[in-house]
Write a protein that holds these residues in place. Structure first.
Motif, short mmCIF file in Angstrom:
data_model
loop_
_atom_site.label_atom_id
_atom_site.label_comp_id
_atom_site.label_asym_id
_atom_site.label_seq_id
_atom_site.Cartn_x
_atom_site.Cartn_y
_atom_site.Cartn_z
N THR A 102 28.86 13.67 53.45
CA THR A 102 28.16 14.32 52.73
C THR A 102 28.80 14.25 51.12
OG1 THR A 102 27.05 15.78 54.25
CG2 THR A 102 27.02 16.62 51.80
N GLY A 103 29.92 14.32 51.09
CA GLY A 103 30.74 14.45 49.92
C GLY A 103 30.66 12.83 49.48
N GLU A 104 30.79 11.96 50.18
CA GLU A 104 30.75 10.66 49.64
C GLU A 104 29.08 10.36 49.09
OE1 GLU A 104 33.02 8.09 49.20
OE2 GLU A 104 34.20 10.24 49.61
N LEU A 105 28.16 11.11 49.81
CA LEU A 105 26.58 10.79 49.39
C LEU A 105 26.61 11.47 48.05
CD1 LEU A 105 24.69 11.06 52.76
CD2 LEU A 105 25.06 9.25 51.53
N VAL A 106 27.15 12.62 47.63
CA VAL A 106 27.15 13.20 46.63
C VAL A 106 27.94 12.37 45.45
CG1 VAL A 106 28.01 15.14 44.99
CG2 VAL A 106 27.06 15.60 47.38
N ARG A 107 29.08 11.80 45.79
CA ARG A 107 29.61 10.80 44.96
C ARG A 107 28.61 9.49 44.72
NH1 ARG A 107 34.07 13.68 46.71
NH2 ARG A 107 33.96 12.56 48.66
N SER A 108 27.62 9.40 45.37
CA SER A 108 26.71 8.34 45.20
C SER A 108 25.54 8.46 44.48
CB SER A 108 26.48 7.63 46.80
OG SER A 108 27.51 7.28 47.48
N LEU A 109 25.49 9.60 44.17
CA LEU A 109 24.00 10.03 43.29
C LEU A 109 24.03 9.31 41.98
CD1 LEU A 109 23.83 13.99 44.37
CD2 LEU A 109 22.27 12.14 44.85
N ALA A 110 22.75 9.07 41.76
CA ALA A 110 22.60 8.79 40.14
C ALA A 110 22.61 10.12 39.34
CB ALA A 110 21.35 8.08 39.96
N PHE A 111 22.83 10.00 37.97
CA PHE A 111 22.83 11.19 37.17
C PHE A 111 21.47 11.94 37.37
CE2 PHE A 111 22.63 13.74 33.47
CZ PHE A 111 24.02 14.09 33.23
N GLY A 112 21.93 13.35 37.68
CA GLY A 112 20.77 14.33 37.71
C GLY A 112 20.30 14.12 39.20
N GLY A 113 20.88 13.41 40.05
CA GLY A 113 20.46 13.19 41.54
C GLY A 113 20.64 14.83 42.08
N ARG A 114 20.08 14.90 43.51
CA ARG A 114 19.96 16.13 44.06
C ARG A 114 20.59 16.02 45.33
NH1 ARG A 114 14.50 19.36 43.42
NH2 ARG A 114 15.43 19.48 41.12
N LEU A 115 21.31 16.97 46.14
CA LEU A 115 21.65 17.28 47.31
C LEU A 115 20.95 18.45 47.96
CD1 LEU A 115 23.25 16.67 50.08
CD2 LEU A 115 24.98 18.20 49.11
N VAL A 116 20.01 18.12 49.12
CA VAL A 116 19.33 19.45 49.54
C VAL A 116 19.84 19.56 51.07
CG1 VAL A 116 17.29 20.07 50.44
CG2 VAL A 116 17.41 18.74 48.10
#
Length: 326
Positions: free
Chosen positions: A223-237
């Motif tokens: 999950t932490g790695e996926l957050v660091r893979s977000l484009a600017f303004g992306g969202r984790l639900v």
């Protein structure tokens, strides 16, 4: 009537029991529903373990388990407009039983002939529909799903395909019996066979666009790695927590990417359906009943087989949704 109930908070594998109890009486605003099917969900286990917030706490002893299901109305109170014989789905209490007394405002009527096994898990496609909306991902953008083989994730995947959204399911290991590409996945990441880091893998798949949304059912370091893979303004639900591990983030992982982290609370957790929910509920129900909408059912069990049903749902969620059929 037969019912699966519990007298203490604890592991579902330890505290559930099958018992004969009276058919519940109904009040003027309630309907007596003869249950025909009910799904076994991670949320049911949270309820049994007493982890839900108020008012979703069990009333002990003798709490009937199960929160989602479907049945046929047998009898109605004086203030209820629904007619006996109507097939209804609902999210409430006490679905793992032959009968349930349910306030009529919680009932979702379904058309005659609706497949009862799908009716019994109608809350799952409703949740999948809402998760996709909450992710904020638009057509042509990229969405990641953890627990890619789970019922919720496969439903999100199929709704996303209809909207032109690129989806990357993450799975613990690939299964030969279900090709997520056939359901619309742009790529599938097998974590057991990964040769590069999560962010590097995401960037390679997306052409360095990054993820615009993540729907997470697992938690843990991925999950932490996926957050660091977000484009600017992306969202984790965040929708679940199958992993006992935690994920770690630095403030800048969120601040400098404009990321948003939010929790998803499923529709009808605190309040019943509203009158204006009717059109979207009918749309979801019609899509969900289609033969080409894939629903991975792992097992259909009588109430007497509750130990196996609950055990498979608890220990082997990869097998597909476990159901009770009354």
């Amino acid at each position: 009537m037969k019912a699966i109930l519990f007298d203490d908070i604890g592991s579902p594998l330890e505290v559930l029991r099958l018992a004969e109890i009276p058919v519940p009486a109904i009040g003027d605003d309630q309907a007596l529903v003869r249950m025909v099917s009910a799904s076994i969900n991670p949320g049911d286990f949270l309820f049994i373990q007493g982890l839900y917030p108020e008012p979703k706490k069990p009333h002990l002893p003798g709490q009937v388990a199960g929160n989602h299901g479907a049945g046929i109305i047998e009898k109605v109170g004086a203030q209820v407009a629904l007619k006996p014989g109507t097939l209804v789905a609902f999210s409430y209490y006490g679905t793992w039983a032959d009968y349930a007394a349910v306030p009529a405002e919680w009932l979702i009527p379904l058309p005659e002939g609706y497949p009862v096994e799908r009716a019994g898990q109608l809350m799952n496609p409703i949740t999948a529909w809402d998760l996709l909306a909450e992710s904020g991902v638009q057509p042509g953008q990229w969405l990641a799903l953890t627990a890619g083989y789970s019922s919720i994730s496969t439903m999100v995947l199929q709704f996303a395909r209809r909207r032109g959204i690129n989806v990357i399911p993450f799975v613990r290991r690939l299964h030969a019996d279900l090709d997520l590409g056939d359901l619309g996945a742009a790529a599938v990441v097998d974590l057991s066979n990964a040769t590069t880091g999560v962010r590097e893998t995401v960037m390679a798949i997306t052409g360095n666009a990054g993820l615009h949304g993540v729907i997470d059912n697992v938690g843990g370091p991925v999950t932490g790695e996926l957050v660091r893979s977000l484009a600017f303004g992306g969202r984790l639900v965040i929708n679940g927590g199958m992993s006992a591990e935690r994920f770690a983030l630095h403030n800048f992982d969120v601040l400098l990417s404009g990321a948003e982290i939010r929790a998803s609370v499923y529709r009808y957790f605190f309040s019943p359906p509203r009158d204006d929910d009717g059109p979207v509920l009918r749309e979801i129900a019609e899509l969900f009943r289609r033969p080409d909408f894939h629903v991975p059912v792992g097992g259909v069990h009588p109430l007497e087989d509750f130990q196996r049903a609950v055990g498979d749902a608890w220990n082997h969620p990869n097998l597909g949704k476990q159901m009770f059929r009354m």
